[in-house]
Scaffold this motif. Structure first.
Motif, short mmCIF file in Angstrom:
data_model
loop_
_atom_site.label_atom_id
_atom_site.label_comp_id
_atom_site.label_asym_id
_atom_site.label_seq_id
_atom_site.Cartn_x
_atom_site.Cartn_y
_atom_site.Cartn_z
N LEU A 1 0.83 -1.21 0.00
CA LEU A 1 0.00 0.00 0.00
C LEU A 1 0.86 1.26 0.00
CD1 LEU A 1 -2.77 -1.17 2.48
CD2 LEU A 1 -3.02 -0.82 0.01
N ASN A 2 1.97 1.26 0.73
CA ASN A 2 2.89 2.39 0.70
C ASN A 2 3.48 2.57 -0.70
OD1 ASN A 2 3.06 3.88 3.11
ND2 ASN A 2 4.14 2.23 4.12
N ALA A 3 3.85 1.47 -1.33
CA ALA A 3 4.40 1.54 -2.69
C ALA A 3 3.36 2.07 -3.67
CB ALA A 3 4.91 0.17 -3.12
N LEU A 4 2.11 1.61 -3.53
CA LEU A 4 1.04 2.11 -4.39
C LEU A 4 0.80 3.60 -4.17
CD1 LEU A 4 -1.68 -0.69 -4.33
CD2 LEU A 4 -0.53 0.25 -6.34
N CYS A 5 0.87 4.03 -2.93
CA CYS A 5 0.71 5.45 -2.62
C CYS A 5 1.81 6.25 -3.31
CB CYS A 5 0.73 5.67 -1.11
SG CYS A 5 0.55 7.42 -0.67
N ALA A 6 3.04 5.79 -3.21
CA ALA A 6 4.15 6.48 -3.86
C ALA A 6 3.93 6.54 -5.38
CB ALA A 6 5.48 5.79 -3.54
N PHE A 7 3.45 5.45 -5.95
CA PHE A 7 3.15 5.41 -7.38
C PHE A 7 2.11 6.47 -7.75
CE2 PHE A 7 0.25 3.83 -10.69
CZ PHE A 7 1.11 3.81 -11.77
N PHE A 8 1.01 6.52 -6.99
CA PHE A 8 -0.03 7.51 -7.25
C PHE A 8 0.48 8.94 -7.08
CE2 PHE A 8 -3.34 4.15 -6.35
CZ PHE A 8 -3.90 4.17 -7.63
N LEU A 9 1.34 9.16 -6.08
CA LEU A 9 1.90 10.49 -5.86
C LEU A 9 2.75 10.93 -7.04
CD1 LEU A 9 2.86 10.26 -2.09
CD2 LEU A 9 1.05 11.68 -3.10
N VAL A 10 3.63 10.06 -7.50
CA VAL A 10 4.50 10.40 -8.64
C VAL A 10 3.65 10.61 -9.90
CG1 VAL A 10 6.31 9.50 -10.16
CG2 VAL A 10 6.54 9.29 -7.67
N LEU A 11 2.65 9.75 -10.08
CA LEU A 11 1.75 9.89 -11.23
C LEU A 11 1.00 11.22 -11.16
CD1 LEU A 11 0.95 8.10 -13.65
CD2 LEU A 11 -0.97 7.30 -12.27
N GLY A 12 0.50 11.56 -9.97
CA GLY A 12 -0.21 12.83 -9.80
C GLY A 12 0.68 14.02 -10.06
N PHE A 13 1.93 13.94 -9.63
CA PHE A 13 2.88 15.02 -9.89
C PHE A 13 3.11 15.16 -11.39
CE2 PHE A 13 7.24 16.62 -10.39
CZ PHE A 13 7.13 17.81 -9.69
N ARG A 14 3.25 14.04 -12.05
CA ARG A 14 3.45 14.05 -13.50
C ARG A 14 2.25 14.69 -14.20
NH1 ARG A 14 3.12 8.97 -17.28
NH2 ARG A 14 3.92 9.87 -19.20
N SER A 50 -5.29 5.69 3.33
CA SER A 50 -6.33 5.42 4.34
C SER A 50 -6.45 3.92 4.61
CB SER A 50 -7.67 5.99 3.88
OG SER A 50 -7.59 7.38 3.72
N VAL A 51 -6.41 3.12 3.55
CA VAL A 51 -6.45 1.66 3.73
C VAL A 51 -5.19 1.21 4.46
CG1 VAL A 51 -6.50 -0.56 2.52
CG2 VAL A 51 -7.95 1.32 1.73
N PHE A 52 -4.04 1.80 4.13
CA PHE A 52 -2.81 1.50 4.84
C PHE A 52 -2.99 1.75 6.34
CE2 PHE A 52 0.62 3.55 7.12
CZ PHE A 52 1.57 2.54 7.16
N LEU A 53 -3.56 2.89 6.69
CA LEU A 53 -3.72 3.24 8.09
C LEU A 53 -4.58 2.21 8.82
CD1 LEU A 53 -3.09 5.21 10.35
CD2 LEU A 53 -5.05 6.59 9.61
N VAL A 54 -5.66 1.76 8.20
CA VAL A 54 -6.51 0.73 8.81
C VAL A 54 -5.72 -0.56 8.99
CG1 VAL A 54 -8.56 -0.71 8.46
CG2 VAL A 54 -8.66 1.75 7.98
#
Length: 187
Positions: free
Chosen positions: A60-73, A95-99
């Protein structure tokens, strides 16, 4: 044709009560997590229930990083809708990570880095984990305020804060994956 999403007055200041509420909720959440990690006795000491949760948290952390980089792009290309969708993806995954993180610590408690590897333990504790934890605490209210500014159409303020939120959130996500990898490698 739907009207564009723009605040009536983009220079309108966010009410201090909203910022105070976000910071207060973030502080309570951080205190709860500190209590959970460092003081709450684990329910499943043997670690037999939901043993996959630490690996899920890393994914989930890796997916978050992926989405962040994609969003920045996307935002660099001025693809606003794609940027917004990517950032919502990062928020949902976080949020799912936090749960999953909470459930893991309720069940298993905190996993300590072995003392048998003093150099790796020093690197893990002081170079990786300490900044990860401190920046995660700082990042939570920043993420919530950045989202609030965006959702209320205060895009100039959103951009100013997002310039700080993005690298901190990205660091926390990537370092979370490295924390898991180091613990898995040295167990």
């Amino acid at each position: 044709m739907p009207a564009p999403v723009v605040a009536v007055n983009p220079d309108y200041r966010t009410p201090p009560s909203v910022i105070a509420a976000i910071i207060g909720i973030s502080a309570v959440a951080s205190l709860f997590l500190a209590w959970l990690v460092y003081y709450h006795p684990p329910i499943d000491v043997a670690g037999t229930h939901l043993a996959f949760l630490p690996a899920l948290d890393a994914v989930l952390n890796a997916l978050c990083a992926f989405f962040l980089v994609l969003g920045f792009r996307y935002i660099r290309r001025r693809q606003i809708t794609a940027h917004r969708n990517s950032m919502f993806g990062a928020f949902i995954v976080s949020s799912v990570f936090l749960v999953a993180y909470i459930v893991n610590h309720v069940l298993h408690g905190d996993l300590l880095f072995p003392r048998a590897y003093p150099i790796a333990r020093f690197i893990y504790l002081w170079i990786l984990l300490t900044p990860h934890i401190l920046l995660a605490v700082v990042c939570l209210p920043m993420i919530l305020i950045t989202f609030f500014l965006s959702l209320t159409g205060r895009f100039p303020a959103h951009r100013r804060l997002a310039r700080w939120t993005y690298p901190i959130w990205l660091y926390v996500s990537v370092s979370g994956v490295i924390v898991y990898a180091m613990l898995a490698a040295y167990r």
